[in-house]
Design a protein around this motif. Structure first.
Motif, mmCIF file in Angstrom:
data_model
loop_
_atom_site.group_PDB
_atom_site.id
_atom_site.type_symbol
_atom_site.label_atom_id
_atom_site.label_comp_id
_atom_site.label_asym_id
_atom_site.label_seq_id
_atom_site.Cartn_x
_atom_site.Cartn_y
_atom_site.Cartn_z
ATOM 1 N N ILE A 1 -1.980 -4.500 9.572
ATOM 2 C CA ILE A 1 -1.811 -3.671 9.804
ATOM 3 C C ILE A 1 -1.633 -2.856 8.883
ATOM 4 C CG2 ILE A 1 -1.443 -1.552 10.647
ATOM 5 C CD1 ILE A 1 -1.467 -2.500 13.678
ATOM 6 N N PHE A 2 -0.528 -3.544 7.996
ATOM 7 C CA PHE A 2 0.447 -2.837 6.579
ATOM 8 C C PHE A 2 -1.223 -3.239 5.678
ATOM 9 C CE2 PHE A 2 4.472 -4.188 8.582
ATOM 10 C CZ PHE A 2 4.229 -3.137 9.325
ATOM 11 N N GLU A 3 -1.686 -4.347 5.975
ATOM 12 C CA GLU A 3 -2.498 -4.942 4.819
ATOM 13 C C GLU A 3 -3.608 -3.439 5.227
ATOM 14 O OE1 GLU A 3 -4.471 -8.708 5.708
ATOM 15 O OE2 GLU A 3 -4.748 -9.373 3.420
ATOM 16 N N GLU A 4 -4.088 -3.137 5.809
ATOM 17 C CA GLU A 4 -5.223 -2.308 5.678
ATOM 18 C C GLU A 4 -4.767 -0.821 5.046
ATOM 19 O OE1 GLU A 4 -8.979 -2.234 6.292
ATOM 20 O OE2 GLU A 4 -8.092 -3.532 7.675
ATOM 21 N N ILE A 5 -3.631 -0.619 5.671
ATOM 22 C CA ILE A 5 -3.142 0.525 4.577
ATOM 23 C C ILE A 5 -2.751 0.096 4.106
ATOM 24 C CG2 ILE A 5 -1.032 2.048 4.925
ATOM 25 C CD1 ILE A 5 -1.443 1.536 7.963
ATOM 26 N N CYS A 6 -1.669 -0.255 3.222
ATOM 27 C CA CYS A 6 -1.591 -0.741 2.038
ATOM 28 C C CYS A 6 -1.956 -1.679 0.955
ATOM 29 C CB CYS A 6 0.203 -0.685 1.478
ATOM 30 S SG CYS A 6 1.132 -2.015 2.426
ATOM 31 N N GLY A 7 -2.629 -2.579 1.144
ATOM 32 C CA GLY A 7 -3.282 -3.452 0.863
ATOM 33 C C GLY A 7 -1.992 -5.013 0.379
ATOM 34 N N ALA A 8 -1.255 -4.932 1.045
ATOM 35 C CA ALA A 8 0.369 -5.471 1.247
ATOM 36 C C ALA A 8 0.645 -6.548 2.632
ATOM 37 C CB ALA A 8 1.310 -5.669 0.096
ATOM 38 N N ARG A 9 1.379 -7.565 2.572
ATOM 39 C CA ARG A 9 1.782 -7.820 3.883
ATOM 40 C C ARG A 9 3.547 -8.131 3.758
ATOM 41 N NH1 ARG A 9 -1.879 -11.301 6.744
ATOM 42 N NH2 ARG A 9 -0.151 -12.208 6.615
ATOM 43 N N LEU A 10 3.867 -9.052 3.336
ATOM 44 C CA LEU A 10 5.140 -8.832 3.492
ATOM 45 C C LEU A 10 5.917 -8.147 2.805
ATOM 46 C CD1 LEU A 10 7.236 -10.963 4.978
ATOM 47 C CD2 LEU A 10 7.837 -12.199 2.472
ATOM 48 N N THR A 11 6.224 -7.622 1.363
ATOM 49 C CA THR A 11 6.660 -6.983 0.785
ATOM 50 C C THR A 11 5.970 -5.732 0.002
ATOM 51 O OG1 THR A 11 6.315 -8.538 -1.818
ATOM 52 C CG2 THR A 11 8.363 -8.428 -0.846
ATOM 53 N N THR A 12 5.824 -4.698 1.515
ATOM 54 C CA THR A 12 4.152 -4.195 1.156
ATOM 55 C C THR A 12 4.279 -2.582 0.408
ATOM 56 O OG1 THR A 12 6.188 -2.823 2.390
ATOM 57 C CG2 THR A 12 4.129 -4.156 3.871
ATOM 58 N N HIS A 13 5.512 -2.091 -0.199
ATOM 59 C CA HIS A 13 5.996 -1.548 -1.240
ATOM 60 C C HIS A 13 4.748 -0.327 -0.695
ATOM 61 C CE1 HIS A 13 4.823 0.459 -5.444
ATOM 62 N NE2 HIS A 13 5.982 0.992 -4.986
ATOM 63 N N ILE A 14 4.874 0.130 0.873
ATOM 64 C CA ILE A 14 3.995 0.977 0.916
ATOM 65 C C ILE A 14 4.240 2.899 1.318
ATOM 66 C CG2 ILE A 14 4.992 1.003 3.574
ATOM 67 C CD1 ILE A 14 2.387 1.021 4.472
ATOM 68 N N GLY A 15 3.278 3.457 1.561
ATOM 69 C CA GLY A 15 3.618 5.309 0.837
ATOM 70 C C GLY A 15 3.690 4.916 -0.430
#
Lengths: 176, 403
Positions: free
Chosen positions: B149-163
């Protein structure tokens, strides 16, 4: 028990410790008291033991370096009264040749590593601390890296030399 | 409560030293503890930390605000989205940005998903350390699903740097929503099965009950937060005490334990996952009910990068882009503290801004760093094998410990 207001706490503190409370301000909904270095422990002990206030949780503590200031070093403490959900921040400044505070580990055992961290990074000493030595950096390091005068790059490294790229060693400043 | 084995110090007795770590396979990270052993019982220990210290507080003083997000990823890397959100909210508090409800609910979904991922790892690792490997492999599939799900939203998995500061870089797409809804449907079954494997398992209970206990008073004096404090019986949760990101709109309970031992910590995390599932479900419903169907960031052009097509075709967007990247935007002076309920407890950001593009001082209140101090006391008089379990149930993450 009714939730004490900041004004009540400030009033009691000023009444009890008078001169030791140097300043009171609010920044982003957070009350900050600037207090005299010598009164940190008495003030915290009073707030801890007071049956009404019950500031018995140390959220965090850290050192600050402000080279422009007349008193360039500071410690920041944040206390939390979990019963009333009131948070207070205390700051206490000191000069570079008097880099010593009283330890608060007797009151809050959690302060042990926080004070060691402040010592490690800023060289702030704590009188009465049970085990004041470096915590995150290597023990034979001979400087305190979070002070503003130290550049980001490690000065003890000899394998990094950017002079051929027009930058001085470690400082990230452009050479002529 | 069963009594702990006590150690009597005799004059001529010789103790043996045992180096547990720095890279011991049973400690899940780089921690060193020099143990003084009386047979199999720990008399004393000397912890050494800092093996993966990366000077984040120093680096942060040299980076613009938006470049600090990747540093926060690497604190508690089991739930990096919570760290990212915590940092974004700190800066938003500083610049007094108001976020649309939809963004806040989307953030709640991300944060609760990563809380589940964090607790799944911790709980299944308690299983591994007590000899139950099956459960670990079983739930790792679900952590994988959350990472997808994270990958779908931001492209990364573990160290997401999301948002981003001010919201998200893009709206959740169809696939992301579908995966979230699918997870809500399927995860409870998996959690149920996971619990069937461990919760009433006699061997697991014997192994974890009364292992590494801590009383509520001790836990508070060591400034414990998060599941470890709640396992000791104190219902301190920042999501309810100082709600952020619209947590006040949600209904959820704070599970607490009584003994503060490994089993209680396990159970508290277990229940928190159920609560998180319920929060995500509420958030999805709330978002569907909102009038606003499209907004995914706040309207703060001087901090939120404009879309790339606009930068090429629109003068104003180009100016904003330039100003943000070159650090020309004014930031208020002042100091701000913001804390979020991370996977391990109160993750706080204390930020002093002098109006420049970088923080003047940024201090992370890392829950691991603070509660790991109590480890020495918790394992005193315990068996070596219990020390391993105690550490994994406290969920000490090296990245957060050493920053």
């Amino acid at each position: 028990m009714t939730k004490p207001t900041i004004e009540q706490i400030a009033e009691v503190l000023k009444e009890k410790f008078g001169q030791a409370v140097l300043n009171q301000e609010v920044q982003y909904d957070f009350t900050i008291f600037t207090i005299d270095k010598a009164s940190i422990l008495p003030i915290f002990r009073f707030l801890y033991e007071d049956e009404h206030f019950q500031f018995r949780f140390l959220t965090t503590a850290c050192g600050i370096h402000l080279p422009e200031n007349e008193q360039p070093f500071a410690m920041m403490y944040q206390l939390h009264s979990l019963v009333h959900n009131v948070r207070l921040r205390f700051k206490s400044y000191t000069s570079a040749n008097d880099l010593q505070y009283d330890t608060i580990t007797d009151l809050f055992p959690a302060a042990n590593w926080m004070e060691r961290e402040a010592f490690d990074f800023y060289g702030i000493r704590f009188k009465g601390h049970p085990n004041l030595k470096r915590i995150l950096n290597v023990e034979d390091m001979d400087y305190h890296p979070m002070r503003k005068e130290y550049p980001l790059e490690d000065l003890t490294r000899y394998d990094k030399d950017d002079t051929m790229f027009g930058r001085d060693k470690a400082g990230f400043k452009k050479l002529n | 409560m069963q009594e702990q084995p006590t150690v009597k110090k005799e004059e001529k007795k010789q103790y043996s030293k045992l180096n547990l770590g720095p890279t011991h396979p049973a400690t899940h990270g780089i921690f060193q503890n020099v143990l003084t052993m009386d047979g199999e019982i720990i008399v004393d220990s000397e912890p050494t930390i800092g093996y993966i210290h990366r000077a984040f507080e120093k680096i942060a003083e040299h980076k613009p605000f938006y470049q600090i997000t990747p540093l926060t990823d690497r604190l508690n890397y089991c739930s990096s989205p919570i760290n990212n959100m915590g940092w974004h909210m700190t800066v938003e508090k500083l610049i007094k940005a108001e976020l649309p409800k939809r963004v806040e609910y989307m953030r709640v979904i991300i944060m609760e998903l990563s809380r589940i991922a964090d607790h799944l790892i911790c709980n299944s690792v308690i299983g591994v350390d007590s000899g139950a490997l099956t459960a670990y492999f079983y739930v790792f599939e679900w952590r994988e699903n959350i990472y997808e799900i994270f990958e779908e939203i931001c492209g990364a998995r573990l160290t997401t740097h999301i948002g981003r500061i001010g919201g998200f870089e893009r709206d959740f797409n169809e696939t992301a929503w579908r995966k979230i809804k699918n997870l809500l449907k399927e995860l409870p079954k998996a959690l149920k099965e996971f619990e069937n494997l461990l919760v009433r398992n006699r061997i697991f209970m014997d192994r974890t009950i009364n292992c590494g206990p801590i009383s509520a008073e001790k836990a508070l004096s060591y400034s414990f937060t998060g599941p470890n404090l709640r396992a000791a019986g104190v219902d301190y949760d920042i999501r309810q005490m100082n709600p952020y990101s619209s947590y006040q709109d949600f209904e959820f309970e704070i599970p607490i334990g009584t003994q503060g031992d490994t089993y209680d910590r396990f159970m508290v995390r277990e229940e928190e996952m159920w609560q998180s599932v319920s929060i995500i479900r509420q958030a999805v419903e709330k978002i569907e009910k909102l009038q606003d169907k499209t907004s995914f960031h706040a309207d703060i052009p001087s901090f939120y990068l404009p879309p790339k097509e606009d930068v090429y075709n629109n003068m104003e967007a180009l100016i904003y882009h330039f100003k943000i990247v070159m650090g020309e935007t004014d930031v208020p002076k002042g100091e701000v503290y913001h804390s979020v309920e991370g996977g391990n407890g109160e993750l706080g950001f204390y930020l002093i801004s002098d109006g420049g593009r970088q923080p003047f001082r940024l201090h992370f209140r890392r829950p691991c760093f603070i509660y790991y101090q109590a480890y020495r006391e918790m394992i005193k008089g315990a068996f070596l094998s219990d020390a391993i379990l105690t550490m994994s149930s406290m969920n000490v993450i090296a990245g957060e410990l050493d920053a």
